[in-house]
Scaffold this motif. Sequence first.
Motif, PDB file in Angstrom:
ATOM      1  N   ILE A 274       0.852  -1.192   0.000  1.00 25.00           N
ATOM      2  CA  ILE A 274       0.000   0.000   0.000  1.00 25.00           C
ATOM      3  C   ILE A 274       0.887   1.241   0.000  1.00 25.00           C
ATOM      4  N   PRO A 275       0.729   2.139  -0.964  1.00 25.31           N
ATOM      5  CA  PRO A 275       1.596   3.327  -1.015  1.00 25.31           C
ATOM      6  C   PRO A 275       1.411   4.225   0.202  1.00 25.31           C
ATOM      7  N   THR A 276       2.453   4.992   0.496  1.00 25.82           N
ATOM      8  CA  THR A 276       2.385   6.039   1.522  1.00 25.82           C
ATOM      9  C   THR A 276       2.162   7.364   0.811  1.00 25.82           C
ATOM     10  N   LEU A 277       1.004   7.991   1.097  1.00 21.66           N
ATOM     11  CA  LEU A 277       0.614   9.226   0.420  1.00 21.66           C
ATOM     12  C   LEU A 277       0.599  10.360   1.443  1.00 21.66           C
ATOM     13  N   ALA A 278       1.375  11.410   1.178  1.00 24.20           N
ATOM     14  CA  ALA A 278       1.454  12.559   2.089  1.00 24.20           C
ATOM     15  C   ALA A 278       1.021  13.824   1.352  1.00 24.20           C
ATOM     16  N   LEU A 279       0.161  14.621   1.992  1.00 24.87           N
ATOM     17  CA  LEU A 279      -0.307  15.898   1.453  1.00 24.87           C
ATOM     18  C   LEU A 279       0.161  17.013   2.387  1.00 24.87           C
ATOM     19  N   PHE A 280       0.737  18.063   1.814  1.00 29.68           N
ATOM     20  CA  PHE A 280       1.246  19.160   2.620  1.00 29.68           C
ATOM     21  C   PHE A 280       0.913  20.473   1.934  1.00 29.68           C
ATOM     22  N   GLN A 281       0.328  21.411   2.710  1.00 31.67           N
ATOM     23  CA  GLN A 281       0.026  22.736   2.173  1.00 31.67           C
ATOM     24  C   GLN A 281       0.853  23.763   2.925  1.00 31.67           C
ATOM     25  N   GLU A 282       1.711  24.459   2.184  1.00 32.03           N
ATOM     26  CA  GLU A 282       2.566  25.467   2.804  1.00 32.03           C
ATOM     27  C   GLU A 282       1.743  26.702   3.115  1.00 32.03           C
ATOM     28  N   THR A 283       1.873  27.165   4.373  1.00 28.91           N
ATOM     29  CA  THR A 283       1.056  28.308   4.803  1.00 28.91           C
ATOM     30  C   THR A 283       1.886  29.558   5.015  1.00 28.91           C
ATOM     31  N   GLN A 284       3.198  29.451   4.916  1.00 31.26           N
ATOM     32  CA  GLN A 284       4.059  30.623   5.069  1.00 31.26           C
ATOM     33  C   GLN A 284       4.889  30.782   3.795  1.00 31.26           C
ATOM     34  N   GLY A 285       4.833  31.920   3.168  1.00 31.46           N
ATOM     35  CA  GLY A 285       5.694  32.214   2.031  1.00 31.46           C
ATOM     36  C   GLY A 285       5.136  31.848   0.678  1.00 31.46           C
ATOM     37  N   GLY A 286       3.866  31.543   0.564  1.00 38.31           N
ATOM     38  CA  GLY A 286       3.291  31.246  -0.737  1.00 38.31           C
ATOM     39  C   GLY A 286       2.319  30.098  -0.679  1.00 38.31           C
ATOM     40  N   ARG A 287       1.431  30.022  -1.649  1.00 43.36           N
ATOM     41  CA  ARG A 287       0.413  28.968  -1.679  1.00 43.36           C
ATOM     42  C   ARG A 287       0.965  27.804  -2.491  1.00 43.36           C
TER      43      ARG A 287
END
Length: 554
Positions: A274-287
Motif C-alpha cells: 500500500i503506497p504512503t501518500l502525504a499531502l502538505f500545504q505550505e502556509t508561510q511564504g506562498g500557496r
Amino acid sequence: PKITGGEEQTEGQRGTLECSAPYACPWGDIELRWQGYDPQVSSVSTRVQLDTGGVGQRLELTGSFSWKDHSKKLLCQLSHGSRTASAEVVLRVRHSPKDTEASLSPSSGNIRAGDTVTLSCRAGSSHPPVSAYRWYRDGATVGTERVLTLRGVRRRDHGEYRCEAQNALGTGVSPPVALRVFSAEISASPAAEVREGTATTLSCDVPGREGHPEELTYTWYKNSAWLKEGPAHTLLFPAVAASDAGYYSCQVTNSQGSDTSQAISLSVTYPPRIPTLALFQETQGGRLVIVRCTVDSHPPATLAIDRDGSVLATGGPRVALSRRLGVTASRNALRLEIRDAGPRDSGNYSCTASNAHGKASATKVLVARATELLIQPSAEVPEGTAVTLSCVGPGDAAEEPLYSWYRNGRKLRESSFPTLRFPSIRGDDAGAFQCQVRSGNGSDTSEAVALRVLYPPRQPAMSSFLQSRGGRLGIIQCSVESDPESNLTLRRGDDVIACTRGCPPAAGPRVSVTRSYNSLKVEIRDVVVEDEGIYECQAGNSQGSASAAVDFQA
C-alpha cells in the motif's frame, strides 16, 4: 664359449640363443651350460660335432621372453674339471610401456581454485623408449605432454586423470588419480530471482561432494552475518519472502581447511505494498501544495497521482496539465508540486502503484485554502517585539474585502485592513490565529497559525498553611506564569529546600515535593518550631527571573 643369435628379442615371440665351443669330448668332463634363464618358459638343446668337418658343441636356448627379462644377463659357461670359461649376453626385450603411473603434486592438503597443479606420467619400463604421452580427464583428452601443468586450476578441472605412454609396440595406461578441487560455489533453484512465495533452495557445493572421502561442514551467511552451521549443504525457503532477499555465501570445511564461496544475490520480486501518500500545504511564504507518494515493491513500480480520477503526474512520461504543476520522479517515489494552490485544487488525491506482479493504491482528501496567514518577523518572538499578522487571500477586484481576525477561535476584530499589528507583543497575546476574507466571491478562512510569545517569569504566587487535623502538616506552594517553563527553587535562608529540576532530593524524610509545569509544592510533616521562617521562591528561564517570599508560622 661364444654366444650368437642376437641380443634383441620381442616380447611374446619365441627366440633362440646359441652358445658354442670348439671342444667336444663325449667321454670326458668338458661341459657347456646356460645360466640365468627360466626353465618354465625356455628349453635347452645340445648338439655335438665330431667329424672331418670339425669338432665342437652347441647349446641352444629357445624360449619366449617377457618385458621383465629386459636388461637381464644370461651366462654361458664352459667347464673342464676345475677350470671354467664363460660368456654373457644382456637381453634387450622389445615391449610396450609397462607399470605406467600418474602422480599428482601437491599430493596432500586442499587444492583450491587458482592453485597450480602438476600431473606427471612415468612408465616403469619401455623398450624402445616412450615416444608419446596422452592425458585424459574423465575420458576426454586434455594434454599430450609427459608433465601436465594446470596453472590457475578451476572447478571444471576436477575429475579422474589417466595417462597413456606409447612406443612402437603399444600403449601403457596408468591407474586413475583423482584431482579434487576444493572450491565452494552457491547455486539457486529454481533461479536467483524468484517471486515472493516460491519454494527456493540455495545449494553450496564443492566438486565431487558426494564422493568426498570425509564429512564436510557448511556455514551459511547472509549479508556477511552468520546464519547457521551443520552438515546440510542446502538452505531451504519453503515460501521465500521479501525479507529473505540479500547476499548469501557459504563456507565449506574439512580436516584440511576451509573455502568460502563468492556471495550470490537472492532477489525476491513482489507486487507493490500500500503506497504512503502525504499531502502538505505550505502556509508561510506562498500557496504551495505538495503531494508525495512512496511505495515498496520489486521490481520498481510505475506511480501515478490523480485528483478525482484525473491523472496529474506519472513516474513515466511527464504529464503536466498546467504550468502550476511540477513533477519529480525517482525510484518508487513521485512528488507533485501545485503552485498558487486554491480551493479548485481540493479533492480526493489517489496514488496508484503497479508492476508486473500487481498494483495497489492509497487515497487522501485535500482541502486547499486560498487564504493564508503570515506572521512577521517570526511565529515565535520574545515579549516586546513588534509583530505583524498579514492575511493574504484571492480578493475581489470589484469589491473591497473585509478581514476578520480570530485568536483561539474567538473573534478579535473586523476591518478592511489585511494586517493585525502588535507594536509591543505581550505574553497574553499568544495564541492560535486565523483570518477570514469575505468578498463578493464568498469567504475563505486560513489555517490556524500559532504565535508563541516568550516572556520572563511574572512574580511568583506563594501560599502557605498549617493543617492540624490528623497531625501537623505544613504546605508551601509556589506557582508562576512564564514561557518557556521556569525552574522554581524554594529556599529558606541559604538552604535549598526543593526545586523543579537540577537540585538534590528533599532535605529529610519529613519533606515531600510535588512538581508540575511552573508549579512547586512542598509538604512538611510533623511541623516543629524550627520549620518556621521566611521561605523564598525563585523563578528563572531564558528570558529572565523573578522571586517572592512568604512567612510560614507554625
